[in-house]
Enzyme design. Structure first.
Site, PDB file in Angstrom:
ATOM      1  N   ASP A 203      -4.616   7.738  -1.481  1.00  0.00           N
ATOM      2  CA  ASP A 203      -5.565   6.882  -0.774  1.00  0.00           C
ATOM      3  C   ASP A 203      -6.970   7.003  -1.356  1.00  0.00           C
ATOM      4  O   ASP A 203      -7.376   8.062  -1.847  1.00  0.00           O
ATOM      5  CB  ASP A 203      -5.602   7.247   0.709  1.00  0.00           C
ATOM      6  CG  ASP A 203      -4.322   6.849   1.421  1.00  0.00           C
ATOM      7  OD1 ASP A 203      -3.812   5.763   1.127  1.00  0.00           O
ATOM      8  OD2 ASP A 203      -3.838   7.629   2.261  1.00  0.00           O
TER       9      ASP A 203
ATOM     10  N   HIS B 103       0.841  -1.201   0.000  1.00  0.00           N
ATOM     11  CA  HIS B 103       0.000   0.000   0.000  1.00  0.00           C
ATOM     12  C   HIS B 103       0.879   1.256   0.000  1.00  0.00           C
ATOM     13  O   HIS B 103       0.664   2.186  -0.792  1.00  0.00           O
ATOM     14  CB  HIS B 103      -0.899  -0.024   1.246  1.00  0.00           C
ATOM     15  CG  HIS B 103      -1.750   1.195   1.421  1.00  0.00           C
ATOM     16  ND1 HIS B 103      -3.066   1.239   1.033  1.00  0.00           N
ATOM     17  CD2 HIS B 103      -1.478   2.414   1.945  1.00  0.00           C
ATOM     18  CE1 HIS B 103      -3.573   2.420   1.301  1.00  0.00           C
ATOM     19  NE2 HIS B 103      -2.616   3.159   1.862  1.00  0.00           N
ATOM     20  N   GLU B 104       1.899   1.276   0.875  1.00  0.00           N
ATOM     21  CA  GLU B 104       2.770   2.456   0.966  1.00  0.00           C
ATOM     22  C   GLU B 104       3.729   2.541  -0.220  1.00  0.00           C
ATOM     23  O   GLU B 104       4.067   3.632  -0.670  1.00  0.00           O
ATOM     24  CB  GLU B 104       3.548   2.423   2.288  1.00  0.00           C
ATOM     25  CG  GLU B 104       2.673   2.498   3.526  1.00  0.00           C
ATOM     26  CD  GLU B 104       1.777   3.719   3.554  1.00  0.00           C
ATOM     27  OE1 GLU B 104       2.180   4.776   3.034  1.00  0.00           O
ATOM     28  OE2 GLU B 104       0.658   3.625   4.082  1.00  0.00           O
TER      29      GLU B 104
ATOM     30  N   HIS C  45       2.233   4.440  -2.987  1.00  0.00           N
ATOM     31  CA  HIS C  45       2.359   5.884  -2.754  1.00  0.00           C
ATOM     32  C   HIS C  45       3.742   6.377  -3.164  1.00  0.00           C
ATOM     33  O   HIS C  45       3.888   7.364  -3.894  1.00  0.00           O
ATOM     34  CB  HIS C  45       2.165   6.217  -1.271  1.00  0.00           C
ATOM     35  CG  HIS C  45       0.762   6.093  -0.770  1.00  0.00           C
ATOM     36  ND1 HIS C  45      -0.307   6.658  -1.413  1.00  0.00           N
ATOM     37  CD2 HIS C  45       0.260   5.510   0.348  1.00  0.00           C
ATOM     38  CE1 HIS C  45      -1.413   6.416  -0.725  1.00  0.00           C
ATOM     39  NE2 HIS C  45      -1.099   5.712   0.338  1.00  0.00           N
TER      40      HIS C  45
END
Length: 901
Positions: free
Chosen positions: A166, A155-156, A159
């Protein structure tokens, strides 16, 4: 192979790392060299290293499947702090804490263990780093809150690497759809769950709808079912076992008011990811059986070892014949005040030939510092510069090998302005030697290849104009600090001022020593004439110092005063009076160190959006101001950009969430830079002055993993521990005044025209357009752009609406026109308000419209399309049937069970 060809071949080997800040390089589907670093203030805990390896190993296979067989993690380096026990770890070469993709450090302020990624640029651009806390890695309870660590890492990573955002929004957890229904801000909309309300939060004791807004009243939360069939999205709730994909163009929820839609023009995360440079070929790996778990290297740097390699040739023309004098002043300041205690330092000079001035000596006292400074050059050398002659002495004559036996992790500070085009002879050998090379190029004659040494080894690269009559060279030496992440031992530049002062006139300034610094505080004045200026320095309690209190060096024109103990907090006033019969340049430099090992200093970091540009492509100047991980708001930030010919441009940087500034109040200040006086190198210097600044105590709008309050499993509600209460947005910590000066890496500009000026710069994109309904009218607000990017005043606006965001994005001029004849743009930075009545709402069938805007300048250049704002007209139903609500007893919670699909 020729020198130029050697340089080109070496550059090609690292070409894949040229974009963005990430240390990891993608080769044949595998990320190599991913760098994770542990902060030196983190107590030693072997579990952290094991958990890092477990997390990234799990993430690798999850990432491979999520990207449909395209990428995985092949090799990882973990940088262990020197404060931990030595266990025969490998020595790092170019790896440093501040270059890491992933950091392990104490939590940001008081907000627990949320993993987050620092993103400061637009959609699709790389972030700065991922931050995990030691508690997140060491404690297993976090997996119930965030999901498995490997899934959270992916998830990170999305980014950091691909610049997506998000798909949830804690400030707007619910929204009203075009069908007048309440939905959870999520992607995909296939995810199911229930609404839960804490009794203490809901005034009515249950999850109820506000009849004016159509949204739930405060206190309601969405609790997902643990067992789902939905496979997306990783950027919403990667913790669910069924979630294995990113939202794509087919299942993306474009109605949700989240950052992904706002920042990425309603494109799904997978659309953005596939458009990145990592996926240019867009071909899955053909043989997935060859995918192996990532390999890990554990690195640890002990002592810092530095060699100054200084150009003393006569090729550097400062216009006043004082190069050696200025070089001595700057290098002496570095040795006496800047370089950290216990560092090993050696000195080499070169012109036609090289000379070892001293082998490495450890700095263990002020006496050792002065002894090293005594070896600095005092006279010029030959007529030409031979950079490789200087580097070969460092490389072959054991200036550093005499201490370590190899060059890994050592540092070279290379200062040169000579016209040496033969650096290719030693380029490959030097960059492959394992040293980090910091370069300081002086003037326009310095070889263009010099900066490649820095780029390929991760070093600083600074540029100083030929006109060395101010403090530029002092400033860049002050900027060369250890990048270990430990600010306690680092020097902080408080002040740098210099100007040409007429006879019997004065340079007078006030500088603030704040509570985070004060240890080893120095005031250093320089001048040009034979006799020193008159100096008057007054501390905050009225104590005065004069030139008699300073240590004078009449040969190199330096006056230095070290304040005993810890300097008084407050404003220090200094005056330099030119007692010479002619004008001369006077400078004052003030440095200090942290006052307390437990209180981080206020730090200033500068960087550019890219290190080279071609006119008319604009750049962005960024300045990050923080205390530890806490952003500092309300500072006055001025950037000065200088070209090779000495021309300067001053910019006032803002943290207002408009123009080049992606997030408001995140402590990252920015401004567009598009005015260039010519081709060549440019330098960057930043001055920060703050009065009554604030440190926000609430979570910043950075990209972080969502805190899951609980799950519904087999029909039962299982809640996680309550999240630590966040302090309200308007509650901030007041701190006193402070002053800082910082320098940034140099950059180059090409293709600047020499002819008459032609306006080629449009207004900047509006990124903060907001729309809301009041009665039957739409109220728009945004920050005004300029005529040229964020400078000046636009001429007009074009506003259009549509029932779908994609129509606005893809066919703006085919959408509904809004009359803006009464709207005159204000000056850049002002808040614009515009009210109109949309035709679409007159039918009574449409409850949601989308709005976008373009700014137009006087030569009809148009800005990029703004972010697309959503306006919702909520039409209350005749009644809220009680049969829709089903309440289930719960000891602490009242739950409204309403399944939505």
């Amino acid at each position: 192979m020729s020198g130029g060809a050697a340089v080109g071949a070496a550059l090609l080997a690292l070409a894949l790392a040229a974009t963005g800040e990430a240390a990891a390089v993608l080769r044949d589907g595998g990320y190599e060299g991913l760098l994770a670093a542990v902060h030196p203030r983190v107590p030693e805990d072997g579990r952290l290293l094991a958990r890092l390896q477990e997390m990234i190993t799990e993430a690798s296979s999850y990432l491979f499947n999520a990207t449909k067989g395209r990428v995985y993690f092949r090799s990882v380096k973990i940088l262990i702090p020197p404060t931990w026990k030595e266990k025969n770890y490998e020595k790092p070469k170019h790896e440093t804490y501040e270059k890491a993709d992933v950091i392990v450090a104490a939590p940001y302020w008081k907000h627990g263990d949320d993993p987050y990624t620092l993103q400061h640029e637009a959609c699709g651009k790389m972030g700065k780093y991922i931050h995990f806390t030691p508690s997140f890695l060491a404690n297993d309870y976090v997996t119930d809150i965030y999901g498995s660590r490997g899934r959270t890492f992916v998830h990170e990573w999305a980014h950091l690497r691909w610049g997506v955002f998000d798909e949830y929004d804690n400030d707007r957890p619910f929204y009203v759809t075009g069908q007048n229904q309440v939905k959870v801000t999520r992607c995909s909309s296939d995810l199911t769950g229930i609404y839960v309300c804490e009794k203490n939060s809901c005034s009515d004791g249950s999850c109820v709808i506000n009849k004016l807004t159509g949204l739930f009243k405060e206190g309601c939360a969405f609790i997902p079912e643990r067992n789902q069939t939905a496979v997306s999205s990783i950027m919403y709730m990667q913790s669910l076992s069924s979630v294995a994909e990113f939202c794509n163009e087919h299942n993306h929820n474009r109605e949700a008011p989240n950052l992904q839609n706002q920042m990425c023009d309603y494109r799904s995360t997978w659309e953005v990811i596939k458009n990145s440079t990592d996926f240019e070929n867009d071909l899955p790996l053909t043989n997935s059986s060859l995918i192996t778990p990532p390999s890990f290297s554990l690195l640890q740097k002990r002592e810092r070892v530095i060699c100054l390699v200084l150009d003393v040739s006569k090729t550097i023309d400062t216009g006043q014949g004082n190069w050696i004098n200025r070089l001595h002043q700057a290098a002496e300041l570095y040795l006496l005040q800047i370089v950290e205690e216990n560092t090993y330092v050696g000195i080499v000079t070169f012109s036609d030939k090289g000379e070892i001035k001293t082998h490495v000596h450890q700095i263990v006292s002020d006496k050792a510092r002065k002894q090293l400074a005594s070896y600095l050059p005092t006279a010029p050398g030959g007529k030409r510069a031979n950079v490789c002659a200087g580097l070969s002495l460092f490389f072959y004559c054991q200036v550093i090998r005499k201490k370590e036996g190899h060059l890994y992790g050592s540092e070279i500070i290379l200062v040169t302005g000579g016209q040496d085009n033969s650096t290719g002879r030693c380029f490959s050998e030097v960059i492959n030697g394992g040293s980090v090379i910091h370069t300081i190029t002086v003037g326009s004659s310095a070889a263009k290849e010099i900066e490649h040494f820095s780029k390929e080894t991760g070093g600083f690269k600074f540029f100083v104009p030929e006109r060395l009559d101010f403090s530029d060279l002092l400033d860049v030496f002050t900027g060369i600090m250890s990048r270990s992440g430990d600010t306690f031992h680092q020097s902080v530049q408080i002040e740098s001022a210099g100007e040409s002062v007429a006879e019997y006139t004065q340079l007078r300034r006030t500088v603030t020593i704040d509570s985070t610094v004060g240890r080893e505080t120095f005031f250093v004045a320089t001048w040009q004439s034979a006799e020193p200026p008159e100096i008057i320095l007054t501390d905050p309690i009225g104590r005065s110092y004069t030139v008699k209190d300073f240590e004078l060096d009449s040969v190199f024109h330096v006056a230095r005063l070290q304040i005993p103990g810890t300097a008084e907090t407050g404003d220090w006033a200094y005056t330099l009076i030119n007692v010479h019969l002619a004008p001369q340049v006077l400078t004052m430099t003030v440095t200090s160190r942290a006052a307390n090992s437990t209180l981080p200093t206020v730090s200033v970091k500068t960087y550019m959006s890219k290190d080279t540009t071609y006119y008319p492509s604009a750049m962005v100047v960024y300045v990050q101001i923080s205390q530890g991980f806490s952003p500092i708001l309300g500072a006055s930030v001025t950037a000065t950009v200088s070209s090779e010919n000495g021309d300067t441009v001053s910019l006032e940087l803002l943290d207002n969430g408009a123009g080049s500034d992606i997030f408001k109040n995140d402590g990252i200040y920015s401004k567009y830079l598009f005015s260039f006086s010519g081709n060549g190198r440019y330098s960057l210097k930043v001055r920060v002055q703050a009065n009554r600044t604030t440190v926000p105590q609430t979570a910043m709008p950075w990209s972080y993993a969502m805190y899951i309050p609980g799950y519904v499993e087999n029909g039962k509600l299982k809640m996680n521990p309550s999240r630590p209460p966040a302090i309200k947005n308007n509650t901030q910590v007041r701190r006193g005044d402070f002053s800082r000066t910082a320098v940034g890496d140099s950059f180059t500009v090409s293709a600047v025209p020499t002819g008459p000026y032609i306006d080629v710069f449009p207004p900047c994109k509006i990124i903060d357009l907001d729309a809301r309904m009041e009665d039957d009218k739409v109220i728009l607000s945004w920050t005004a752009p300029g005529d040229d990017f964020d400078k000046g005043q636009a001429t007009s606006y074009e506003i259009r609406t549509s029932e779908t965001p994609l129509e606005l994005r893809d066919s703006f001029y085919n959408t509904t026109f809004v009359n803006t004849s009464t709207l005159s743009p204000q000056h850049a930075g002002c808040t614009e308000i515009f009210v109109f009545k949309p035709e679409a709402f007159t039918t009574g069938n449409i409850t949601v419209i989308y709005v976008a805007i373009r700014a137009v300048d006087e030569v009809f250049l148009r800005s990029e399309l703004s972010n697309i704002a959503q306006a919702v007209m909520f039409i209350p139903p005749m009644a809220y049937p009680p049969s829709n609500l089903k309440f289930v007893p719960w000891p602490v919670l009242t739950v409204w069970w309403k399944r939505f699909d």
